[in-house]
Design an enzyme around this catalytic site. Sequence first.
Site, PDB file in Angstrom:
ATOM      1  N   ASP A   1      76.812  35.098 -46.169  1.00 25.24           N
ATOM      2  CA  ASP A   1      76.340  35.233 -44.786  1.00 25.24           C
ATOM      3  C   ASP A   1      77.469  35.771 -43.918  1.00 25.24           C
ATOM      4  O   ASP A   1      78.546  35.161 -43.827  1.00 25.24           O
ATOM      5  CB  ASP A   1      75.881  33.870 -44.238  1.00 25.24           C
ATOM      6  CG  ASP A   1      74.572  33.400 -44.862  1.00 25.24           C
ATOM      7  OD1 ASP A   1      73.927  34.192 -45.593  1.00 25.24           O
ATOM      8  OD2 ASP A   1      74.180  32.248 -44.605  1.00 25.24           O
TER       9      ASP A   1
ATOM     10  N   GLY B   1      61.184  22.401 -36.149  1.00 26.28           N
ATOM     11  CA  GLY B   1      62.444  22.387 -35.401  1.00 26.28           C
ATOM     12  C   GLY B   1      62.650  21.050 -34.720  1.00 26.28           C
ATOM     13  O   GLY B   1      62.464  19.991 -35.343  1.00 26.28           O
TER      14      GLY B   1
ATOM     15  N   ASP C   1      66.543  24.956 -44.723  1.00 22.56           N
ATOM     16  CA  ASP C   1      67.027  24.779 -46.100  1.00 22.56           C
ATOM     17  C   ASP C   1      67.568  23.370 -46.296  1.00 22.56           C
ATOM     18  O   ASP C   1      67.397  22.771 -47.368  1.00 22.56           O
ATOM     19  CB  ASP C   1      68.131  25.794 -46.410  1.00 22.56           C
ATOM     20  CG  ASP C   1      67.619  27.215 -46.325  1.00 22.56           C
ATOM     21  OD1 ASP C   1      66.422  27.431 -46.588  1.00 22.56           O
ATOM     22  OD2 ASP C   1      68.415  28.108 -45.977  1.00 22.56           O
TER      23      ASP C   1
HETATM   24  O1  RIB Z   1      67.723  30.100 -44.302  1.00 31.61           O
HETATM   25  C1  RIB Z   1      68.976  30.612 -43.954  1.00 31.61           C
HETATM   26  C2  RIB Z   1      69.413  31.615 -44.968  1.00 31.61           C
HETATM   27  O2  RIB Z   1      68.535  32.720 -44.904  1.00 31.61           O
HETATM   28  C3  RIB Z   1      70.791  32.193 -44.723  1.00 31.61           C
HETATM   29  O3  RIB Z   1      71.812  31.467 -45.363  1.00 31.61           O
HETATM   30  C4  RIB Z   1      70.655  33.618 -45.198  1.00 31.61           C
HETATM   31  O4  RIB Z   1      71.457  33.924 -46.298  1.00 31.61           O
HETATM   32  C5  RIB Z   1      69.169  33.830 -45.492  1.00 31.61           C
HETATM   33  O5  RIB Z   1      68.907  33.764 -46.830  1.00 31.61           O
END
Ligand code: RIB
Length: 304
Positions: free
Chosen positions: A13, A221, A251
């Site tokens: 990222d 959220g 995530d």
């Molecule tokens: O959900 C966030 C992620 O989305 C980031 O880390 C980026 O790499 C994308 O995959």
Amino acid sequence: MSRVIVCGSLNMDVVLQSPRRPRPGETVLGAEVSFLPGGKGLNQAIAAARLGLPTSLFGAVGDDPFGKRLRSFLADNDVDTLGLHVVPGQASGLALIQVAESDNAITVASGANRHFSETMVSTEPHASEVWVAQFETPIEATSIVMRKAHEAGARTVLNMAPIQPYPAALLKSIDVAVLNEIELSQATDTAIAASSPISAVADACHRLRAKGVRAVVATLGPRGSVVVTAEHATEIPGARAEVVDTTGAGDCFVGAFAARLAAGTTPIEAARYANVAAACSVERLGAAPSMPTAEEVAARLARA
Ligand code: RIB
């Protein structure tokens, strides 16, 4: 102890923090840049591992310095990387993340992630495991892997992000689908927004359930999440947070949810815990580096 097996993407990222995002054709000076490990698969694996669950990640990186850095970050966080494949001649996945005004916008160059294949998943699934996938790696491969896991009696969690066309049979192999309101709206062709009434969110979740998945979790959220099963729609309020960067909060939710399922809790208990974990994650910059430990989540739960 049970295990979490994540199949999915890894990205470097490139995080740009600026006071605001440029308009088309405009140049904005004054950004800060950070290179941080990310990708939905890697983030979810880190989230589960930091919460203490034995975790493996299957995925693909390029033969470049970013690929080496992603692998060592995973190893430093006790994620088993034996299932990571290096794709010769390919760049590792890269995400350009613009963080501005408490929000983010992400553009992904998938690189080696596009070469993820079911043949890279060398382990046989076991009934005690929780298998996790997303939509940042080829969907045909994901469908095959999740079907095998389901047939072996493992629990399967699919984060339908970012939304993509998928084969109808895929959802029949899935125990829990996790989506945010944008993905839920796209997956069900309904107008769901962050401000939609919970009853409308639950209706959309039921519509997705009708396609074969056993439970649907909508992440909303700061409002928390909604867990919809055949019997109930349960609203779980969000936990308060001092937001620095929301990247990877979804995530974190998915990784924590899978970790708690693997530890033996119900989907509703797992979602309560995952809400709190996600609130911890938004208080730090970046996706994977912001995933909390079990001690941090426990401390916040004790304060609640
Ligand atoms: O959900 C966030 C992620 O989305 C980031 O880390 C980026 O790499 C994308 O995959």
